[in-house]
Write a protein that holds these residues in place. Structure first.
Motif, mmCIF file in Angstrom:
data_model
loop_
_atom_site.group_PDB
_atom_site.id
_atom_site.type_symbol
_atom_site.label_atom_id
_atom_site.label_comp_id
_atom_site.label_asym_id
_atom_site.label_seq_id
_atom_site.Cartn_x
_atom_site.Cartn_y
_atom_site.Cartn_z
ATOM 1 N N SER A 51 13.455 -3.505 0.382
ATOM 2 C CA SER A 51 13.402 -3.335 1.819
ATOM 3 C C SER A 51 12.012 -2.750 2.385
ATOM 4 N N SER A 52 11.672 -2.895 3.481
ATOM 5 C CA SER A 52 10.240 -2.449 3.881
ATOM 6 C C SER A 52 10.105 -1.105 3.830
ATOM 7 N N ARG A 53 11.288 -0.217 4.019
ATOM 8 C CA ARG A 53 11.259 1.066 3.621
ATOM 9 C C ARG A 53 10.963 1.594 2.167
ATOM 10 N N SER A 54 11.797 0.658 1.176
ATOM 11 C CA SER A 54 11.627 1.281 -0.042
ATOM 12 C C SER A 54 10.268 0.760 -0.732
ATOM 13 N N ALA A 56 7.470 0.372 1.216
ATOM 14 C CA ALA A 56 6.380 1.143 1.600
ATOM 15 C C ALA A 56 6.383 2.453 0.934
ATOM 16 N N ALA A 57 7.258 3.095 0.501
ATOM 17 C CA ALA A 57 7.539 4.338 -0.281
ATOM 18 C C ALA A 57 6.891 4.127 -1.478
ATOM 19 N N ARG A 63 5.693 1.991 6.889
ATOM 20 C CA ARG A 63 6.722 0.974 6.786
ATOM 21 C C ARG A 63 6.442 -0.088 7.491
ATOM 22 N N ASN A 64 5.836 -0.039 8.838
ATOM 23 C CA ASN A 64 5.531 -0.841 9.811
ATOM 24 C C ASN A 64 4.573 -1.972 8.969
#
Length: 476
Positions: A51-54, A56-57, A63-64
């Motif tokens: 996912s974009s969230r994970s 990005a982390a 995230r964007n």
């Protein structure tokens, strides 16, 4: 150039290394890195991206930035995004071959249907069930420290103790466990010994006039000269040894490849030479367990454990793929051999050593050797019966090969006929030391168990012309 690691855990939990090009902005660098990964095949079609969230982390970015990169690659067709399915590499994103990568297809190697080239036991009879049972017991009983790097360059004490008992009982070797050094086969052992001899300023090692070229090349590669000893019906002519040689490499129980045994007088001459000159005898007991016409002759090492290095392996009794061998080293040489092995240790694993120790202690090794001795004797008897009245079989009834003495002038004809029948043989001439002055014998070798496959080359029309260097088959 900044580098980041991204961990994809949705599908397979593998790490993907991404190079984010500096100076282009994070989003542009991420787009290019993901596009390249999909194009080259490092990201296989259908792979689910995090996912974009994970993601990005993982990368330590906003995230964007990841979401925008995903959206651009979806628009280009590299990725697909569906509700409930996540973001995946598109199926159409097949990797492309780099320019110049296309090559002509190489033909698959071909092997002779029948091989009597000496050197390998019957690999189909490896005791899989017994070995697996021994491995389970060894693994269950292994101390925790067995899984470490190992503090003793000689190898696991469990195997050294098991071998000491077996070698004393079966081969007449004086084998104190403290003097046994485990190694990854005979070549490893000879490599270590060659280095030690060279460090001792030994310049020359005597070898048998008929011998394996690999062993001679190993010695010369270490900076040692090799001087051939004539081989006759009594084995190597050890009375010809001189003080110029600091060591001699012998196969006393079953000379390879002529198949004769070193007579008691020649054994005594070798030991007398070693005691008089301070030289060393390197005893290659490669198939000492397999004598068929009588009780096996004990190892030469028993005559003088202080002047003989005994070398044995599991390559003929079990399988060469185990990479398991051992040396019984004289006290005056032990520290140097252990130090050399400790510097370049590439021996078999501790678990394999513990398994072999259990295999020996349980009696499974003796049972296997007895069974294979019967098998190989039966095969040799069948070979002798098949050629009886046509050619003579020389050498003692032992080991995994036989020597056929062909009538004068027939060797070429026999090799051509063998090649035509898809049968691999070897001649004694390939084993002659180049400085021995020995004439090539009209002889061919045969094996007791299937040896290693040899490459062959197809002849015009699909007929078999033999492996490279073989004579052409007879005309139809």
């Amino acid at each position: 150039m900044t580098e980041s690691w991204a961990t994809f855990r949705a599908d397979f939990g593998a790490d993907l290394h991404l190079d984010l090009t500096a100076g282009r902005g994070l989003r542009a660098g991420l787009v290019e890195a993901l596009r390249d990964a999909a194009r080259s095949g490092r990201l296989a079609p259908g792979t689910r991206l995090p996912s974009s969230r994970s993601f990005a982390a993982d990368l330590g970015i906003a995230r964007n930035t990841v979401a925008e990169a995903y959206a651009e690659l979806v628009a280009e067709g590299w990725l697909t995004a569906r509700q409930g399915s996540g973001t995946r590499v598109a199926e159409r994103a097949r990797p492309r071959r780099p320019a110049g990568a296309a090559r002509a297809r190489q033909p698959a190697p071909q092997w002779p249907s029948y091989s009597l080239v000496p050197g390998t036991p019957d690999l189909g009879r490896f005791p899989r069930a017994g070995w697996l049972a021994a491995a389970r017991r060894a693994l269950t009983d292994a101390p925790n420290e067995a899984f470490g790097y190992g503090a003793d360059a000689r190898g696991r004490v469990e195997l050294r103790e098991a071998l000491a008992g077996y070698l004393a009982r079966a081969r007449g070797v004086y084998a104190d466990p403290e003097r046994i050094v485990l190694c990854a086969g005979f070549v490893h052992a000879l490599t270590l010994l060659a280095g030690v001899l060279r460090a001792r300023r030994v310049r020359e090692v005597a070898v048998e006039g008929y011998s394996l070229d690999l062993h001679r090349e190993l010695l010369t590669g270490a900076g040692l000269r090799t001087r051939p000893l004539t081989v006759d019906g009594a084995g190597a002519r050890t009375p010809d040894l001189t003080g110029e040689s600091g060591a001699v490499l012998l196969t006393p129980a079953h000379q390879f490849p002529t198949g004769v045994a070193l007579t008691p007088a020649r054994r005594a001459a070798a030991v007398d030479w070693a005691r008089t000159t301070g030289g060393l005898i390197l005893e290659d007991d490669y198939d000492g367990e397999f004598r068929y016409d009588r009780q096996a002759v004990g190892a030469l090492q028993g005559l003088d454990p202080d002047r003989v290095v005994y070398l044995g392996t599991a390559s003929k009794s079990l399988a060469p793929g185990l990479r398991m061998g051992w040396m019984v080293v004289p006290p005056g040489l032990l520290d140097e051999v252990v130090a050399a092995k400790g510097r370049t240790d590439w021996t078999s694993s501790a678990l394999e050593q513990l398994t072999l120790a259990e295999f020996i202690r349980s009696g499974a090794y003796d049972r296997h050797v007895r069974g294979m001795r019967l098998q190989y004797r039966r095969r040799r008897d069948e070979l002798v019966a098949a050629v009886s009245g046509r050619v003579a079989v020389s050498g003692i009834a032992a080991g995994l090969h036989a020597v056929l003495d062909l009538p004068a002038g027939t060797q070429g004809q026999v090799l051509r006929a063998a090649a035509w029948q898809d049968l691999a043989l070897e001649t004694l001439s390939r084993y002659i030391h180049p400085e021995s002055g020995l004439p090539p014998r009209e002889a061919g070798g045969g094996g007791g168990g299937p040896p290693a496959p040899q490459p062959r080359a197809p002849a015009p029309g699909g007929r078999y012309a033999g492996r490279p260097g073989w004579p052409a088959p007879p005309p139809p």
